[in-house]
Write an enzyme that holds these catalytic residues in place. Sequence first.
Site, PDB file in Angstrom:
ATOM      1  N   HIS A  90      41.942 -51.458 -72.688  1.00 15.49           N
ATOM      2  CA  HIS A  90      42.599 -50.475 -73.019  1.00 15.49           C
ATOM      3  C   HIS A  90      43.679 -50.924 -74.446  1.00 15.49           C
ATOM      4  O   HIS A  90      43.890 -50.024 -75.285  1.00 15.49           O
ATOM      5  CB  HIS A  90      43.447 -49.601 -72.169  1.00 15.49           C
ATOM      6  N   ASP A 126      39.566 -52.492 -66.978  1.00 14.37           N
ATOM      7  CA  ASP A 126      40.356 -52.475 -67.967  1.00 14.37           C
ATOM      8  C   ASP A 126      40.450 -54.215 -68.242  1.00 14.37           C
ATOM      9  O   ASP A 126      41.528 -54.590 -67.836  1.00 14.37           O
ATOM     10  CB  ASP A 126      41.719 -51.894 -67.417  1.00 14.37           C
ATOM     11  N   GLY A 147      53.937 -52.296 -73.298  1.00 14.73           N
ATOM     12  CA  GLY A 147      54.083 -53.588 -74.137  1.00 14.73           C
ATOM     13  C   GLY A 147      53.719 -54.813 -73.226  1.00 14.73           C
ATOM     14  O   GLY A 147      53.502 -55.947 -74.014  1.00 14.73           O
ATOM     15  N   SER A 181      51.237 -54.760 -71.098  1.00 19.54           N
ATOM     16  CA  SER A 181      49.515 -54.681 -70.863  1.00 19.54           C
ATOM     17  C   SER A 181      48.855 -55.741 -71.587  1.00 19.54           C
ATOM     18  O   SER A 181      49.328 -56.114 -72.568  1.00 19.54           O
ATOM     19  CB  SER A 181      48.992 -53.329 -71.344  1.00 19.54           C
ATOM     20  N   GLY A 182      47.756 -56.340 -70.832  1.00 22.88           N
ATOM     21  CA  GLY A 182      46.763 -57.076 -71.078  1.00 22.88           C
ATOM     22  C   GLY A 182      47.534 -58.635 -70.638  1.00 22.88           C
ATOM     23  O   GLY A 182      46.951 -59.511 -70.694  1.00 22.88           O
TER      24      GLY A 182
HETATM   25  N1  ARG Z   1      50.041 -49.411 -69.871  1.00 26.26           N
HETATM   26  C1  ARG Z   1      51.009 -50.339 -70.163  1.00 26.26           C
HETATM   27  C2  ARG Z   1      50.859 -51.200 -71.566  1.00 26.26           C
HETATM   28  O1  ARG Z   1      49.763 -50.599 -72.213  1.00 26.26           O
HETATM   29  C3  ARG Z   1      51.362 -51.194 -69.003  1.00 26.26           C
HETATM   30  C4  ARG Z   1      52.273 -50.383 -68.138  1.00 26.26           C
HETATM   31  C5  ARG Z   1      52.294 -50.999 -66.740  1.00 26.26           C
HETATM   32  N2  ARG Z   1      53.362 -50.264 -66.216  1.00 26.26           N
HETATM   33  C6  ARG Z   1      53.949 -50.450 -65.053  1.00 26.26           C
HETATM   34  N3  ARG Z   1      54.564 -49.402 -64.347  1.00 26.26           N
HETATM   35  N4  ARG Z   1      53.775 -51.633 -64.375  1.00 26.26           N
HETATM   36  O2  ARG Z   1      51.736 -51.786 -72.156  1.00 26.26           O
END
Ligand code: ARG
Length: 281
Positions: free
Chosen positions: A77, A127, A226, A228-229
């Site tokens: 994503h 993902d 932030g 993510s990944g």
């Molecule tokens: N989707 C988020 C990103 O793009 C990550 C979210 C993780 N959230 C959590 N509650 N652990 O950075």
Amino acid sequence: MLWLLFLTLSGLGGSVPLFPDPGSGRPQGGIAGTHDAPTGRWPWQVSLRRYNKGLELWQHVCGGSLIHHQWVLTAAHCTQREDLEAGGFRVQVGRMRLYDHDKPTNVTQVIRHPEFNQSLSAEGGADIALLKLEAPVTLSEHINLVTLPPASLKVPERKMCWVTGWGYIRLGAPLPPPYQLQEVTVPIVENRVCNQLYQNSSNSFGEIIKDDMLCAGSEGQDSCQGDSGGPLVCSWNCTWVQVGIVSWGDICGHRDFPGVYARVMSYISWIRQYVPPSPGS
Ligand code: ARG
């Protein structure tokens, strides 16, 4: 990264989150949240960048991890916009602070997992994505590879693992300058338990947490926007092994919504189609 200290007022048929006084200073470990990561502890952590025309800057959008001299593992994503191809991304390796002596490397290939569904995004699963760097990085004290797990690895419930990143440190609170990499320890939550938690809160009965996902986190200890990944790593016999990729989650640091990660063990053979094992791993 993420921490949200939720003090829960219960007994009113719901829970009302209270946020800590923002003037109370940076969290320094303790019961909740992240703290600055010590230099050299997470040398595989990278920052994925996209060019922001307004700021004239290769801006941090996601984390990632070095799994080979020339390959980065991240979340699909994070590479989502179809119009964006390899030229739209850069990767900064070997830095603790974002934008400090920035010299991000070009990306020559973006490989998203074919089962990643653009419209469902992270919540649809698969993902995971690979980024090929223009040139191999030179390993050093600050730059190193993380070990991938065997596909058969079982991660025990409640095992304490670590997640790192430059994401939000509280709801709506981006990491402030000097943007030092954050780390937090999170307990592994079993898929069945995690699915139940998400079902209870959403009044839904379907499978929310899929087999290729892994949950981790507890009240006040979580990843956030932030991150993510970026990598979720656990230690076995003094070796850090990447078991998860930061993927999604409902409310950062809320006890009823553990963070959800792509389960790396489910994708080892897919990764190995593109990335050869590195010597010594
Ligand atoms: N989707 C988020 C990103 O793009 C990550 C979210 C993780 N959230 C959590 N509650 N652990 O950075």
